[in-house]
Write a protein that holds these residues in place. Structure first.
Motif, PDB file in Angstrom:
ATOM      1  N   THR A  14       9.277   4.744   9.579  1.00  0.00           N
ATOM      2  CA  THR A  14      10.159   5.819  10.019  1.00  0.00           C
ATOM      3  C   THR A  14      10.321   6.822   8.878  1.00  0.00           C
ATOM      4  N   ARG A  15      10.936   7.983   9.205  1.00  0.00           N
ATOM      5  CA  ARG A  15      11.151   9.012   8.186  1.00  0.00           C
ATOM      6  C   ARG A  15      12.056   8.481   7.078  1.00  0.00           C
ATOM      7  N   GLU A  16      13.034   7.658   7.455  1.00  0.00           N
ATOM      8  CA  GLU A  16      13.971   7.129   6.472  1.00  0.00           C
ATOM      9  C   GLU A  16      13.297   6.169   5.494  1.00  0.00           C
ATOM     10  N   GLN A  17      12.195   5.533   5.920  1.00  0.00           N
ATOM     11  CA  GLN A  17      11.506   4.579   5.048  1.00  0.00           C
ATOM     12  C   GLN A  17      10.553   5.263   4.068  1.00  0.00           C
ATOM     13  N   CYS A  18      10.405   6.565   4.181  1.00  0.00           N
ATOM     14  CA  CYS A  18       9.502   7.305   3.302  1.00  0.00           C
ATOM     15  C   CYS A  18      10.248   7.845   2.084  1.00  0.00           C
ATOM     16  N   GLU A  19       9.489   8.082   1.049  1.00  0.00           N
ATOM     17  CA  GLU A  19      10.028   8.680  -0.168  1.00  0.00           C
ATOM     18  C   GLU A  19       9.446  10.080  -0.338  1.00  0.00           C
ATOM     19  N   ALA A  20      10.261  10.995  -0.895  1.00  0.00           N
ATOM     20  CA  ALA A  20       9.781  12.344  -1.208  1.00  0.00           C
ATOM     21  C   ALA A  20       9.471  12.411  -2.699  1.00  0.00           C
ATOM     22  N   ARG A  21       8.222  12.760  -3.015  1.00  0.00           N
ATOM     23  CA  ARG A  21       7.810  12.823  -4.422  1.00  0.00           C
ATOM     24  C   ARG A  21       7.196  14.188  -4.709  1.00  0.00           C
ATOM     25  N   GLU A  22       7.547  14.704  -5.887  1.00  0.00           N
ATOM     26  CA  GLU A  22       7.038  16.006  -6.292  1.00  0.00           C
ATOM     27  C   GLU A  22       5.809  15.850  -7.195  1.00  0.00           C
ATOM     28  N   ASP A  23       4.883  16.785  -7.024  1.00  0.00           N
ATOM     29  CA  ASP A  23       3.781  16.907  -7.978  1.00  0.00           C
ATOM     30  C   ASP A  23       3.463  18.391  -8.125  1.00  0.00           C
ATOM     31  N   LYS A  24       2.359  18.726  -8.761  1.00  0.00           N
ATOM     32  CA  LYS A  24       2.046  20.124  -9.057  1.00  0.00           C
ATOM     33  C   LYS A  24       1.858  20.965  -7.795  1.00  0.00           C
ATOM     34  N   LYS A  25       1.481  20.316  -6.696  1.00  0.00           N
ATOM     35  CA  LYS A  25       1.191  21.061  -5.469  1.00  0.00           C
ATOM     36  C   LYS A  25       2.370  21.121  -4.498  1.00  0.00           C
ATOM     37  N   GLY A  26       3.444  20.429  -4.814  1.00  0.00           N
ATOM     38  CA  GLY A  26       4.609  20.471  -3.943  1.00  0.00           C
ATOM     39  C   GLY A  26       5.245  19.117  -3.780  1.00  0.00           C
ATOM     40  N   THR A  27       6.124  19.004  -2.787  1.00  0.00           N
ATOM     41  CA  THR A  27       6.829  17.752  -2.505  1.00  0.00           C
ATOM     42  C   THR A  27       6.210  17.105  -1.267  1.00  0.00           C
ATOM     43  N   PHE A  28       5.770  15.868  -1.417  1.00  0.00           N
ATOM     44  CA  PHE A  28       5.071  15.161  -0.346  1.00  0.00           C
ATOM     45  C   PHE A  28       5.843  13.914   0.068  1.00  0.00           C
ATOM     46  N   LEU A  29       5.600  13.512   1.327  1.00  0.00           N
ATOM     47  CA  LEU A  29       6.151  12.250   1.814  1.00  0.00           C
ATOM     48  C   LEU A  29       5.218  11.117   1.407  1.00  0.00           C
ATOM     49  N   TYR A  30       5.789  10.014   0.992  1.00  0.00           N
ATOM     50  CA  TYR A  30       5.028   8.811   0.654  1.00  0.00           C
ATOM     51  C   TYR A  30       5.570   7.644   1.462  1.00  0.00           C
ATOM     52  N   ALA A  31       4.655   6.919   2.093  1.00  0.00           N
ATOM     53  CA  ALA A  31       5.043   5.713   2.822  1.00  0.00           C
ATOM     54  C   ALA A  31       4.594   4.505   2.022  1.00  0.00           C
ATOM     55  N   VAL A  32       5.485   3.565   1.815  1.00  0.00           N
ATOM     56  CA  VAL A  32       5.156   2.311   1.143  1.00  0.00           C
ATOM     57  C   VAL A  32       5.058   1.236   2.225  1.00  0.00           C
ATOM     58  N   ILE A  33       3.845   0.755   2.441  1.00  0.00           N
ATOM     59  CA  ILE A  33       3.597  -0.205   3.525  1.00  0.00           C
ATOM     60  C   ILE A  33       3.425  -1.584   2.907  1.00  0.00           C
ATOM     61  N   GLU A  34       4.331  -2.447   3.177  1.00  0.00           N
ATOM     62  CA  GLU A  34       4.277  -3.813   2.663  1.00  0.00           C
ATOM     63  C   GLU A  34       4.020  -4.781   3.814  1.00  0.00           C
ATOM     64  N   GLU A  80       0.839  -1.192   0.000  1.00  0.00           N
ATOM     65  CA  GLU A  80       0.000   0.000   0.000  1.00  0.00           C
ATOM     66  C   GLU A  80       0.875   1.242   0.000  1.00  0.00           C
ATOM     67  N   GLU A  81       0.555   2.191  -0.862  1.00  0.00           N
ATOM     68  CA  GLU A  81       1.238   3.483  -0.873  1.00  0.00           C
ATOM     69  C   GLU A  81       0.322   4.511  -0.223  1.00  0.00           C
ATOM     70  N   ARG A  82       0.858   5.229   0.769  1.00  0.00           N
ATOM     71  CA  ARG A  82       0.045   6.199   1.481  1.00  0.00           C
ATOM     72  C   ARG A  82       0.719   7.570   1.426  1.00  0.00           C
ATOM     73  N   ARG A  83       0.009   8.568   0.894  1.00  0.00           N
ATOM     74  CA  ARG A  83       0.586   9.909   0.807  1.00  0.00           C
ATOM     75  C   ARG A  83       0.423  10.641   2.121  1.00  0.00           C
ATOM     76  N   GLY A  84       1.492  11.331   2.550  1.00  0.00           N
ATOM     77  CA  GLY A  84       1.467  12.074   3.794  1.00  0.00           C
ATOM     78  C   GLY A  84       1.517  13.562   3.566  1.00  0.00           C
ATOM     79  N   PRO A  85       1.945  14.296   4.569  1.00  0.00           N
ATOM     80  CA  PRO A  85       2.035  15.757   4.443  1.00  0.00           C
ATOM     81  C   PRO A  85       3.236  16.172   3.591  1.00  0.00           C
ATOM     82  N   LYS A  86       3.356  17.461   3.319  1.00  0.00           N
ATOM     83  CA  LYS A  86       4.520  17.969   2.596  1.00  0.00           C
ATOM     84  C   LYS A  86       5.778  17.793   3.439  1.00  0.00           C
ATOM     85  N   VAL A  87       6.911  17.738   2.758  1.00  0.00           N
ATOM     86  CA  VAL A  87       8.174  17.502   3.468  1.00  0.00           C
ATOM     87  C   VAL A  87       8.501  18.625   4.441  1.00  0.00           C
TER      88      VAL A  87
END
Length: 700
Positions: free
Chosen positions: A92-112, A68-75
């Protein structure tokens, strides 16, 4: 794919709880497995007095892995917002990815989440089901904390497949799950192990346990009817008792005994009730005489003497019970013949019906007065109706009804006959409680109908007068049942009985409470009780397949306190709406009504008269005038005669001319005279149709 077998083995489970418990086990386990990603092909639940069993086929070997991919708040969001997201996602913060889109850069958590083996999930779900099982009553035993309906001895939990079988690792309060169970308490072969459901069911039967409650019931009924038939007798059918007895035995052994001759003259209902309530015996009837001459009992064990010892013991207990019944019967007959039923009625002055409504004796006086008022309306003799009402509840003071309350009414008939009262009075003693339910037989004898209506209407008006109405699901005085009883009495007997009419069913009973409230309060209560009847009537008609909007359309009409008229009108309207003309007419009516309503709001006037055919400009307009004249000529006399089918038919005949009118003319014509005339013509459509039913309340 493995199969799952669960058995919860305990001391005897009450028969009334077994079927529900088996279904609860099935629901708790299957819902829990599915929630954890473990699906199955099929499930079946069983119950016996000492076990609940569940079998599932085609179970997954493990739950599927999920990602599951879950989008979080902006970085650059506040730290607290980020911490809350990380905590909710379990990363943890280290397990999240930062992804950019039109509204800014958001944290994404990939939950396996990796899949889990079936055994692990089954253990969790079964423990939760056992610890949270919804028994109506439960108990604790020993030093443990587990609650169960009776002490739980064993848990059998096995997963089986072509590769073999394994025990699900599980322990609850010291009870370790295994593959061991046991059969019949007395005739079984001790404990044994099983590997699958097929193995389990086969070994249980060898150990004298029939797992299926339906199979046990079928065996009991088959053996009982065969034994009775062999002696020229028949078993009195009782499906409720059959289901209960099937829950009392694991290996049904049917035995048939004979009732002692000294008890054969007791009323058959007394014999049936005594044997059923106290002994769980089936009654055996002689079809030639109608007498109950024998009984069937079901043992849970085979004996060397083919049940002779068991029957002898049962006969001793039964004779003691029937001796009591015979004593009550003879004493009651002596009173009925010597003192009459009025002696019992007088005693009811000491029995409180309700602290605000007086004693049972007070209530009998009210019912007698109301029965006399209602008698002419139902075609009954007023004197007989009053006489029947005065003695209908006398048997409540009898010894037999005190012992067997379920025989009230029936014993009243026997005692009225013994006292030499008219046959109509005796019948009313038994029938005035009816109908008790939606499938109960409805009385049709006029005297019985009068007393039955008086009884129910007194109950309803009395409790309405003291503001003791049903609330939500609570109805301690069975007022909904009483209202449905009145409805069915009226409809089955085709009675014209307007509830609110002067001198009608509401006036006499409510007038008894005028002294305790002002007239305005009395009218409010009468209106509220009528609304209650309408709610019950809606429920009844919906059960008969009548559309709810059709019911609303006819209840909005005058005369809605005449329940039989409401039903006839609803039936006729429903039949018309089932035709093409009827359905299209409603659309034409609504179109006319909408145009007319908008014009009246815009112009600030009411277009309700003055339509004149001389101002009609086209043939379709002239034809509509003629059609409305013809329809009114049919509708008004039909309504006067309550011929609703004819009235609806006349209304439906307007469909074609109304359709043609709207296709040919523009209502809002340039000429003010023509426009006003056409709006008044639409008003005629509205008035003609609304004579029959409030079509505004119809859907579509």
């Amino acid at each position: 794919m493995p199969d799952l077998l669960i058995e919860l083995f305990s001391e005897e489970i009450p028969a009334r709880m077994q079927t529900r418990a088996a279904e609860d086990l099935k629901k708790l386990v299957t819902d829990g497995l599915v929630e954890n990603g473990l699906t199955y092909a099929g499930a079946a639940a069983f119950s016996t007095p000492r076990r609940l069993t569940l079998t599932l086929s085609g179970l997954l070997e493990a739950s599927p892995a999920t990602r599951e991919e879950r989008r979080g708040p902006k970085v650059d969001a506040p730290e607290k917002a980020i911490e809350g997201f990380l905590r909710g996602a379990g990363v943890t913060r280290e397990q999240c990815e930062a992804r950019e889109d039109k509204k800014g850069t958001f944290l994404y958590a990939v939950i396996e989440k990796p899949g889990r083996p079936a055994a692990e999930i089954v253990a969790e779900v079964l423990e939760a089901a056992i610890r949270n099982f919804p028994w109506p009553k439960s108990m604790r035993w020993g030093a443990g904390t587990l609650r169960w309906v009776r002490p739980l001895h064993r848990i059998l939990c096995v997963l089986s497949s072509e590769a073999g079988d394994t025990v699900v690792p599980l322990e609850i309060d010291g009870i370790v799950a295994g593959r061991t169970t046991e059969g019949h308490r007395f005739m079984g072969n001790g404990a044994f192990e099983v590997t699958s459901f097929a193995d389990y069911e086969t070994k249980l039967k060898r150990s004298k346990v029939v797992l299926s409650a339906e199979e046990r019931a079928e065996t009991i009924w088959h053996d009982a009817t065969n034994r009775a038939f062999a002696q020229g007798l028949e078993v009195v059918e009782d499906r409720g008792l059959l289901a209960e007895v099937a829950g009392l035995v694991e290996w049904p052994v049917v035995l048939m005994g004979k009732i002692d001759d000294q008890f054969l003259e007791l009323p058959p209902e007394v014999l049936q009730t005594s044997m059923k309530e106290h002994q769980k015996f089936f009654s055996v009837r002689n079809p030639a005489t109608g007498r109950i001459e024998g009984f069937v009992t079901v043992a849970n064990v085979e004996t060397p003497d083919d049940g002779e010892t068991i029957l002898a013991g049962n006969n001793k207990v039964l004779s003691a019970r029937l001796s009591d019944a015979k004593f009550f019967w003879e004493n009651d007959l002596r009173v009925a013949k010597s003192a009459g039923l009025e002696a019992w009625t007088e005693r009811l002055g000491n029995v409180t019906f309700h602290n605000k409504l007086g004693s049972q004796r007070d209530r009998i006086e009210r019912i007698a007065a109301l029965a006399r008022e209602l008698a002419p309306m139902v075609g009954a003799d007023a004197a007989l109706a009053e006489q029947a009402a005065r003695v209908a509840k006398a048997d409540l003071s009898s010894e037999m009804v005190y012992e067997f309350p379920e025989l009230q009414g029936l014993m009243g008939r026997y005692y009225a006959e013994a006292a030499g009262l008219p046959a109509e009075v005796a019948a009313a003693c038994e029938e005035h409680y009816s109908p008790l339910g939606p499938s109960d037989e409805v009385p049709t004898a006029p005297v019985s109908v009068a007393v039955a209506l008086a009884d129910k209407l007194d109950t309803l008006t009395g409790f309405w007068a003291i503001d003791e109405k049903p609330t939500g699901s609570k109805d301690p005085y069975a007022l909904r049942r009483a209202a449905l009883g009145v409805i069915r009495l009226v409809l089955v007997n085709g009675l014209k009985l307007p509830l609110q009419a002067p001198g009608g069913p509401f006036e006499a009973p409510f007038s008894m409470y005028v002294k305790s409230m002002d007239m305005q309060g009395l009218e409010e209560k009468r209106a509220d009780l009528l609304a209650f009847f309408h709610d019950r009537l809606k429920v009844y008609l919906k059960g008969e397949g009548v559309r709810h909007d059709v019911i609303d359309a006819v209840l909005a009409m005058p005369g809605n306190d005449d329940l039989a008229q409401v039903v006839r009108r609803a039936t006729a309207l429903g039949e018309v709406l089932g035709t093409e003309d009827g359905a299209n007419l409603v659309q034409g009516f609504k179109r006319a009504n909408n145009i007319l309503t908008q014009a009246e709001e815009k112009d600030g006037v009411e277009y309700s008269f003055g339509a004149d055919a001389k101002f009609a400009e086209v043939d379709e307009e002239k034809a509509l005038f003629a059609a409305l004249d013809a329809a009114d000529a049919r509708i008004k006399p039909a309504l006067a005669n309550e011929d609703f089918a004819e009235a609806m038919s006349a209304m439906a005949a307007l469909r074609a001319p109304i359709d043609a009118f709207f296709e040919a003319v523009q209502v809002n014509a340039e000429s003010p005279v023509v426009r006003r005339n056409r709006l008044n013509l639409l008003s005629r459509i509205r008035m003609s149709c609304l004579q029959v039913a409030d079509l505004n309340r119809l859907e579509g």
